[in-house]
Design an enzyme around this catalytic site. Structure first.
Site, mmCIF file in Angstrom:
data_model
loop_
_atom_site.group_PDB
_atom_site.id
_atom_site.type_symbol
_atom_site.label_atom_id
_atom_site.label_comp_id
_atom_site.label_asym_id
_atom_site.label_seq_id
_atom_site.Cartn_x
_atom_site.Cartn_y
_atom_site.Cartn_z
ATOM 1 C CG HIS A 297 36.875 52.909 15.832
ATOM 2 N ND1 HIS A 297 37.088 52.024 16.869
ATOM 3 C CD2 HIS A 297 35.522 52.980 15.679
ATOM 4 C CE1 HIS A 297 35.925 51.573 17.298
ATOM 5 N NE2 HIS A 297 34.952 52.137 16.610
ATOM 6 C CB SER B 137 62.349 72.628 13.062
ATOM 7 O OG SER B 137 63.571 71.926 12.943
ATOM 8 C CE LYS C 256 57.957 69.462 11.613
ATOM 9 N NZ LYS C 256 58.820 68.638 12.453
#
Ligand code: ARG
Length: 466
Positions: A157, A278, A284
């Site tokens: 999960h 980016s 990034k």
């Protein structure tokens, strides 16, 4: 007016747009080599059946060889206004040997011809994709090998569940791809039936030695029924299924690597060479190739479902709907090929941040170990589960973990706890406590690793021998 393979029947030339719409040469040119290979074998079979003179057969075979060579050397040669690759090859043959070339299609239809082409193609390409898959498996195996005893948390999960070896994580993905490899074995086996001699639908009226033809083309058997064979594209559906499931697996690898290399997890560091920046945010480093693999899995699934929908409800015998198989097949092939190469490159160049994975592998995810400890002291598992649940609640309230508990504190919860509890409740002890062969126990993982290594070695040897 351009002559088509079937022009005799028609008083008018085809409408140019409609002809363009139904023509397949733009994409089935990819079957060029297999089409010529099939025709070469067909020439020999016709000669053996006494349909072609030895002289014609020799001239035709030489011309087909030359056509094949020319197309291999210069792919732009395989072009023209022909309806499909079959018409192209026949036109080239007639241009070289004249009258004799017009005898090539005796006893054959494009219906059994396209089937043999496609079967030859699928067998080749499936083998090739298996090589690509092994590239990914081998990258996973290498990462597993070099991660040694490093621990990480395993998730259910997407919540921390239990500690495992990092190697166990990499080998888990390798196992899924090994099943894909077996699926492609099955695809090759399914495509391994020679359809020539089926004609358009009812079979050929010439005494073709179909078994000999099968052997000549490397097929182990001949199809059983001409009506079935000319409309059977199950092997294409199976190929698309194998591709779709492979892409599902690659997308899951991609997703794990995307998540685990994020700032929040920081378990893996992706190499600069396989990431992108980016245009706006200088900090990034984006996992674009992995995201694209994840996205392309949708495309591969679409190819499978689209093709199943095209096949559904077709009347028996050949129908032109079947031509839709090719773009599905080629696109799925390209998708798997590109994705497998990208994933292999990302995996082989990533580094494992062992300090981060190991730190994340301790803490409350050792709760099962505590319960197992109590079980080893005689408590029923359900009671142990409930008691450890209460300990967890207490620890959470004071922002602590098991390691911080003093002996006295342990014993407040149960007097079954002894001095050895501290040593039993560690991430390392947890993996070592596993006893089943499929578990993350270090000995079991080492065996799994050597099993996969041997499998890769054998697969490579088979491939080199074949
Ligand atoms: N381009 C066709 C296909 O891919 C070849 C077979 C054509 N047969 C026919 N009867 N029109 O299916």
């Amino acid at each position: 007016m351009t002559k088509h393979l079937w022009s005799g029947r028609f008083a008018e030339a085809p409408d140019a747009d409609v002809f363009g719409f139904q023509s397949s040469f733009a994409f089935d040119r990819r079957l060029f080599e297999d089409d010529v290979t099939g025709s070469l074998a067909w020439v020999e079979a016709l000669a053996a059946a006494g349909v072609l003179s030895a002289e014609d057969a020799t001239a035709m075979a030489a011309a087909l060889d030359e056509i094949l060579e020319t197309g291999r050397r210069d792919p732009t040669f395989v072009a023209g206004t022909d309806e499909d690759v079959h018409a192209f090859v026949e036109r080239q043959l007639v241009a070289r040997v004249g009258e004799a070339g017009k005898r090539l299609h005796t006893g054959r239809s494009r219906n059994d011809q396209v089937s043999v082409d496609l079967r030859l193609y699928v067998r080749r390409v499936a083998l090739d994709l298996q090589g690509q898959l092994r590239g990914v498996i081998s990258a996973l195996v290498e990462q597993a090998g070099s991660s040694g005893g490093t621990l990480m948390p395993a998730y259910t999960h997407l919540r921390r569940a239990q500690p495992i070896l990092v190697a166990h994580f990499f080998l888990a993905h390798a196992e899924a791809l090994r099943r894909d490899d077996a699926r492609f074995d099955h695809v090759r086996d399914e495509a391994d039936a020679m359809p020539l001699g089926s004609g358009a639908i009812a079979g050929s009226s010439y005494a073709i030695d179909t078994a000999g033809l099968a052997a000549r083309l490397g097929f182990s058997r001949v199809v059983a029924n001409s009506l079935d064979a000319t409309a059977d594209r199950d092997f294409v559906a199976s190929f698309l299924h194998a591709c779709a499931l492979t892409m599902v697996h690659l997308s899951r690898i991609a997703e794990d690597l995307i998540i685990f290399s994020s700032e929040e997890f920081g378990f893996f560091e992706l190499a600069d060479a396989v990431t992108t920046g980016s245009s706006l945010m200088p900090q990034k480093k984006n996992p674009d190739p992995l995201e694209l693999v994840r996205g392309k899995s949708g495309r591969a699934i679409g190819r499978l479902t689209g093709w199943l929908a095209s096949m559904k409800g077709l009347p028996s015998g050949y129908n032109k709907d079947l031509q839709e198989d090719k773009e599905a097949l080629f696109d799925a092939e390209d998708t798997v090929r590109g994705s497998a190469a990208a994933v292999a490159a990302v995996i082989s160049s990533l580094s494992v941040a062992g300090a981060r994975t190991q730190a994340a592998a301790s803490g409350l995810l050792l709760a099962t170990e505590v319960a197992d400890y109590l079980v080893s002291r005689g408590m029923a598992f359900r009671d142990a589960h409930a008691l450890v649940g209460r300990i967890v609640r207490d620890l959470l309230a004071s922002d602590r973990d098991f390691e911080s508990l003093s002996m006295a504190e342990w014993r407040v919860f149960s007097d079954l706890f002894e001095e050895d509890v501290a040593a039993r409740v560690t991430a390392r002890a947890a993996v070592e406590a596993r006893q089943t062969p499929q578990s993350t126990n270090p000995t079991a993982v080492a065996e799994a690793l050597s099993g996969l290594t041997a499998w890769l070695r054998d697969a490579r040897a088979d491939r080199d021998a074949g």
